[in-house]
Write a protein that holds these residues in place. Sequence first.
Motif, PDB file in Angstrom:
ATOM      1  N   ARG A  21       5.991  14.011 -23.934  1.00  0.00           N
ATOM      2  CA  ARG A  21       5.161  13.575 -25.059  1.00  0.00           C
ATOM      3  C   ARG A  21       3.689  13.419 -24.698  1.00  0.00           C
ATOM      4  O   ARG A  21       2.813  13.513 -25.562  1.00  0.00           O
ATOM      5  N   LEU A  22       3.393  13.078 -23.443  1.00  0.00           N
ATOM      6  CA  LEU A  22       2.010  12.796 -23.050  1.00  0.00           C
ATOM      7  C   LEU A  22       1.422  13.861 -22.128  1.00  0.00           C
ATOM      8  O   LEU A  22       0.201  13.928 -21.976  1.00  0.00           O
ATOM      9  N   GLY A  23       2.254  14.612 -21.486  1.00  0.00           N
ATOM     10  CA  GLY A  23       1.739  15.585 -20.519  1.00  0.00           C
ATOM     11  C   GLY A  23       0.957  14.936 -19.405  1.00  0.00           C
ATOM     12  O   GLY A  23      -0.072  15.441 -18.978  1.00  0.00           O
ATOM     13  N   ALA A  24       1.440  13.771 -18.978  1.00  0.00           N
ATOM     14  CA  ALA A  24       0.679  13.000 -17.997  1.00  0.00           C
ATOM     15  C   ALA A  24       0.906  13.453 -16.564  1.00  0.00           C
ATOM     16  O   ALA A  24       0.326  12.904 -15.642  1.00  0.00           O
ATOM     17  N   GLY A  25       1.757  14.456 -16.387  1.00  0.00           N
ATOM     18  CA  GLY A  25       2.106  14.871 -15.030  1.00  0.00           C
ATOM     19  C   GLY A  25       0.915  15.244 -14.189  1.00  0.00           C
ATOM     20  O   GLY A  25       0.807  14.849 -13.022  1.00  0.00           O
ATOM     21  N   GLY A  26      -0.011  15.999 -14.797  1.00  0.00           N
ATOM     22  CA  GLY A  26      -1.182  16.425 -14.034  1.00  0.00           C
ATOM     23  C   GLY A  26      -1.998  15.246 -13.564  1.00  0.00           C
ATOM     24  O   GLY A  26      -2.419  15.178 -12.402  1.00  0.00           O
ATOM     25  N   PHE A  27      -2.185  14.272 -14.461  1.00  0.00           N
ATOM     26  CA  PHE A  27      -2.958  13.090 -14.105  1.00  0.00           C
ATOM     27  C   PHE A  27      -2.281  12.334 -12.972  1.00  0.00           C
ATOM     28  O   PHE A  27      -2.917  11.935 -11.988  1.00  0.00           O
ATOM     29  N   VAL A  28      -0.961  12.145 -13.095  1.00  0.00           N
ATOM     30  CA  VAL A  28      -0.242  11.400 -12.063  1.00  0.00           C
ATOM     31  C   VAL A  28      -0.290  12.156 -10.741  1.00  0.00           C
ATOM     32  O   VAL A  28      -0.482  11.564  -9.682  1.00  0.00           O
ATOM     33  N   ARG A  29      -0.155  13.503 -10.805  1.00  0.00           N
ATOM     34  CA  ARG A  29      -0.188  14.293  -9.569  1.00  0.00           C
ATOM     35  C   ARG A  29      -1.510  14.071  -8.837  1.00  0.00           C
ATOM     36  O   ARG A  29      -1.548  13.903  -7.629  1.00  0.00           O
ATOM     37  N   ARG A  30      -2.595  14.056  -9.594  1.00  0.00           N
ATOM     38  CA  ARG A  30      -3.899  13.886  -8.957  1.00  0.00           C
ATOM     39  C   ARG A  30      -4.077  12.470  -8.428  1.00  0.00           C
ATOM     40  O   ARG A  30      -4.823  12.252  -7.483  1.00  0.00           O
ATOM     41  N   ASN A  31      -3.452  11.502  -9.074  1.00  0.00           N
ATOM     42  CA  ASN A  31      -3.845  10.122  -8.812  1.00  0.00           C
ATOM     43  C   ASN A  31      -2.836   9.262  -8.076  1.00  0.00           C
ATOM     44  O   ASN A  31      -3.184   8.202  -7.592  1.00  0.00           O
ATOM     45  N   ILE A  32      -1.570   9.728  -7.990  1.00  0.00           N
ATOM     46  CA  ILE A  32      -0.567   8.819  -7.435  1.00  0.00           C
ATOM     47  C   ILE A  32      -0.847   8.532  -5.951  1.00  0.00           C
ATOM     48  O   ILE A  32      -0.547   7.461  -5.449  1.00  0.00           O
ATOM     49  N   ARG A  33      -1.471   9.482  -5.285  1.00  0.00           N
ATOM     50  CA  ARG A  33      -1.813   9.250  -3.881  1.00  0.00           C
ATOM     51  C   ARG A  33      -3.318   9.056  -3.711  1.00  0.00           C
ATOM     52  O   ARG A  33      -3.876   9.327  -2.657  1.00  0.00           O
ATOM     53  N   LYS A  34      -3.975   8.588  -4.760  1.00  0.00           N
ATOM     54  CA  LYS A  34      -5.417   8.357  -4.678  1.00  0.00           C
ATOM     55  C   LYS A  34      -5.703   7.409  -3.523  1.00  0.00           C
ATOM     56  O   LYS A  34      -5.044   6.388  -3.349  1.00  0.00           O
ATOM     57  N   VAL A  35      -6.702   7.777  -2.736  1.00  0.00           N
ATOM     58  CA  VAL A  35      -6.966   7.031  -1.503  1.00  0.00           C
ATOM     59  C   VAL A  35      -7.970   5.912  -1.761  1.00  0.00           C
ATOM     60  O   VAL A  35      -8.994   6.131  -2.395  1.00  0.00           O
ATOM     61  N   PHE A  36      -7.619   4.721  -1.300  1.00  0.00           N
ATOM     62  CA  PHE A  36      -8.520   3.575  -1.428  1.00  0.00           C
ATOM     63  C   PHE A  36      -8.949   3.109  -0.048  1.00  0.00           C
ATOM     64  O   PHE A  36      -8.108   2.770   0.771  1.00  0.00           O
ATOM     65  N   PRO A  37     -10.252   3.098   0.214  1.00  0.00           N
ATOM     66  CA  PRO A  37     -10.698   2.612   1.517  1.00  0.00           C
ATOM     67  C   PRO A  37     -10.455   1.107   1.637  1.00  0.00           C
ATOM     68  O   PRO A  37     -10.369   0.410   0.631  1.00  0.00           O
ATOM     69  N   ASP A  38     -10.359   0.656   2.848  1.00  0.00           N
ATOM     70  CA  ASP A  38      -9.909  -0.693   3.124  1.00  0.00           C
ATOM     71  C   ASP A  38     -11.011  -1.470   3.825  1.00  0.00           C
ATOM     72  O   ASP A  38     -11.539  -1.018   4.838  1.00  0.00           O
ATOM     73  N   HIS A  39     -11.399  -2.588   3.256  1.00  0.00           N
ATOM     74  CA  HIS A  39     -12.308  -3.495   3.945  1.00  0.00           C
ATOM     75  C   HIS A  39     -12.185  -4.828   3.236  1.00  0.00           C
ATOM     76  O   HIS A  39     -12.027  -4.864   2.013  1.00  0.00           O
ATOM     77  N   TRP A  40     -12.291  -5.918   3.985  1.00  0.00           N
ATOM     78  CA  TRP A  40     -12.071  -7.211   3.330  1.00  0.00           C
ATOM     79  C   TRP A  40     -13.038  -7.419   2.181  1.00  0.00           C
ATOM     80  O   TRP A  40     -12.698  -8.006   1.161  1.00  0.00           O
ATOM     81  N   SER A  41     -14.261  -6.929   2.320  1.00  0.00           N
ATOM     82  CA  SER A  41     -15.261  -7.233   1.289  1.00  0.00           C
ATOM     83  C   SER A  41     -14.987  -6.466  -0.004  1.00  0.00           C
ATOM     84  O   SER A  41     -15.571  -6.774  -1.034  1.00  0.00           O
TER      85      SER A  41
END
Lengths: 546, 383
Positions: A21-41
């Motif tokens: 219904r939403l065709g969200a597969g492409g969005f999820v494919r791009r984003n499910i492993r989206k990388v977030f840098p890590d720092h306490w701040s």
Amino acid sequence: MSEPRTVPERIAGPATFLDDRLGAGGFVRRNIRKVFPDHWSFLLGEIALYSFVILLLTGTFLTFWFKPSMGEIVYNGTYAPLRGVTMSEAYASSLQISFEVRGGLLIRQIHHWAALVFIAGMMAHALRVFFTGAYRKPRELNWLIGVVILSIALFEGLTGYSLPDDLLSGAGLRVTQGVVIGLPVVGTYLNFFLFGGEYPGGDVISRFYSIHILLLPGLILALVTAHLILMWMQKHTQFPGKGRTNRNVVGAPFYPAFMAKSGAFFLFTFAVIAALGTFAQINPVWLYGPYSPADISAGSQPDFYLAFLEGALRIMPAWEINLFGTSQVGTIPLSVVIPALVPLGVIVVGMALYPFLERWLTGDNREHHLADRPRNNPHRTSIGMAAVAFYGVLWLFGGNDIISANFRISLYTTTWAGRILVFVAPALAYAITYRVCLGLQRSDVAVLAHGVESGVIKRLPNGGYVEVHSRPAEDIEAHLRGKEPVPVLPYDETVPPKGLRGPLGRLRLRMSRAYGGEKVPPVNGHPHDEDGQAALQEGQNRALTR
Amino acid sequence: MTDNEHETGRPERRRPARVIGTPLSDTPFSGTPFSGAVASGIPDAGDVDHGLPAVPGVVPQDERKARRAERIAALCFTLAFAALVAFLVAYVRFQVGGLSATGASHVALGGTLTLALLALAAGIVIWVRQIMPKYELVQQRHPMASPEDVRAEVAATFVRGTGESGIVKRRLLRRTLLLAAAPLGLAPLVLLRDLDSSGVPAAQLHRRLGHTVWGEKTKDGRPLRLVVEGTGQPIRAADFNSPGGILSVVPQGYEHDLNVLAKATVILVKFRPEELRAGTKPNWTHDGIVAYSKICTHVGCPAALYEQTTHHILCPCHQSTFDAADGARVVFGPAARPLPQLPIGVDEQGYLIALGDFPAPVGPSYWERGDAEARARENGGHS
């Protein structure tokens, strides 16, 4: 249990349903492993976000019992000391929430603490973004959204703590009214429109209520959503380091690590706020009594985030001008208008304009995804610290009566100290921060040129003693080498470019050259790994680290 | 900066295990100071077997450590469960009512909730840090700007759409549309006019600020008596006779009208007649009793503190200080004007009454106030 090789049916079913219904597969494919840098701040903004979620949850709970009415009733509840006292329904229902609803006091206190943490979190987050230059292109718009959220949150707090209609909140409301009515030209009208007539009238609580629970939180929610979408689209900044460049982002994937970490962090934030709400009493409205404009208690203070306005009001000299003498027009109470508008204006407008002013000065139109270390842009860091000192002095002197009472200093002395410090402290903060930044830069240069002190003392053949310096860890070195000179407008001594010829252009060029450039030249070579070499360069080394 | 627990290689030469001034090897800025070999994030294939294919930047945990962590996390989750059950029990068991009952319920509910949240959070953190792999994934960024050809296409499409709409070419259409839009924007503003329900024309609003009920008379045409705030007792001048005494006073008949109190509350001070100085109007006092507006001329807090030895009235909000013996002139602080003095006298029964309104508007300044004090002097006392 072994790891699943395929998506379990229970998840695949609904996922297929949604994707059909939403065709969200492409969005999820791009984003499910989206990388977030890590720092306490990078977690400071999350504290604010989660506090906001807690505010929405607990606030909704409170609305089920709170009656936003200034109608007078005689209190007849379970809190014995106030029984028989005439009070507003708002105050009576605040008492009811506190004493007659199970968990009501807990939720009320959590709500109040979460508000403080929300604003403190935003302030800390804004400082982090400012000092690391994370507001630079392409993130100026998100910075502006953040500034607007912070400004709205101040009013959200003000309207919130005015609602219980106790004596303390009434004092805050009275000060608000005194400021509103003092605004030139429009003050009287605003006063009558806000209060439905003369102060206090019978409308302000219900009006503040709809502003507090609907208008402002709706705006904040919309802006927070936009803030997060932009952050997601533009990807988070990261600090320079090994393998980290302006073109990549290094860190943990959204699923599963970042998601789980964020969930845990939400729970931690909630746990801390719940602990504060449980064990640290806040705003015990039943002790203050109902509001009356004829009464006040000494030591009345607003919540911390409005204390800078309170401090500005307190240290301001008694200036008032009547533009047209005795005629009934033209009174400007500077002793109210200046403290109410100038500090807030300087800070908010300054924050909003800073990314654009900096870009104008540096001519830097590149995208920046590597966060600056604060020391590496000394003028920016100093300006930020001057603003912090300015804010801090005003904040501190919002409690000058408490300072006076606790430290046995004359009240008027504290006021005069505030009047002087509000100008001196930012200048001092600027100068000191600038020197500290340069000193830290020199220390970085020394580490890169000579390595770190190992703590090993070595005796040389000639009888001298030296400390062995060894090469810094590889990622530390990469972190230090991530420094970039602050850009300067291109200039030519003889023929300035067209835009820099007029007086404004010349000023711009001069400011640019003062603001940008390399204050401490970097080193190109690698640190010496040889003990003897380090020893031989001891003299130079000392000069650099001093 | 993912935490990478690097296995540092054995140093070739005798060196200290840790270089002073550098972080411990398991903190984010870990490194291999001497060997130069850094765990690149690529797992040692033979190290662990998760059943998952090895991916660069994903370093699985040691299975034995992970199993221990699993037990600790499970303990945390169980603790959270127990705390939440205790929360439910506390909700039922502890009833609210008096101070101590509410206190017990509050601490029980808050304490169990805090514990549950804390245990849940701790469990998840252990899960992430000791069971999930160490990540150091790399993703490329792309410039935010759209490619030139996309921009050009959007521009062309926009121009085409604008042309098709006719908004540029058809001037009459455009101008009448703008004409219609302007009042539409004004409509909500107009609708807000009745936020002010005082029923006074806008130009007259400020006149209401200049008067208090002290200028009015009772139903039978007598001046208003001064009564003590809170008790409502009228004040017999002969009874208020200890010098240095102070009272907070409100007009009789309006003791609970907050709108009246916000302007008409008065502070009453008793002096020895010789203590009064030129700023105080002597014919507005009675036997050394002086009445000033209690509403601070700065932003309107009640100036409620009085220091007997110095005759100073202090506003606790912003510390404006007024000399009560000298017409309440400003001694210090941000207030710019004295507290207006209320003319008082006594009625035939000896009770204090107001002889008229304040000579100038009380409370905070506003645009239409003007120099009301000078105006009052010109008009011989009253504004």
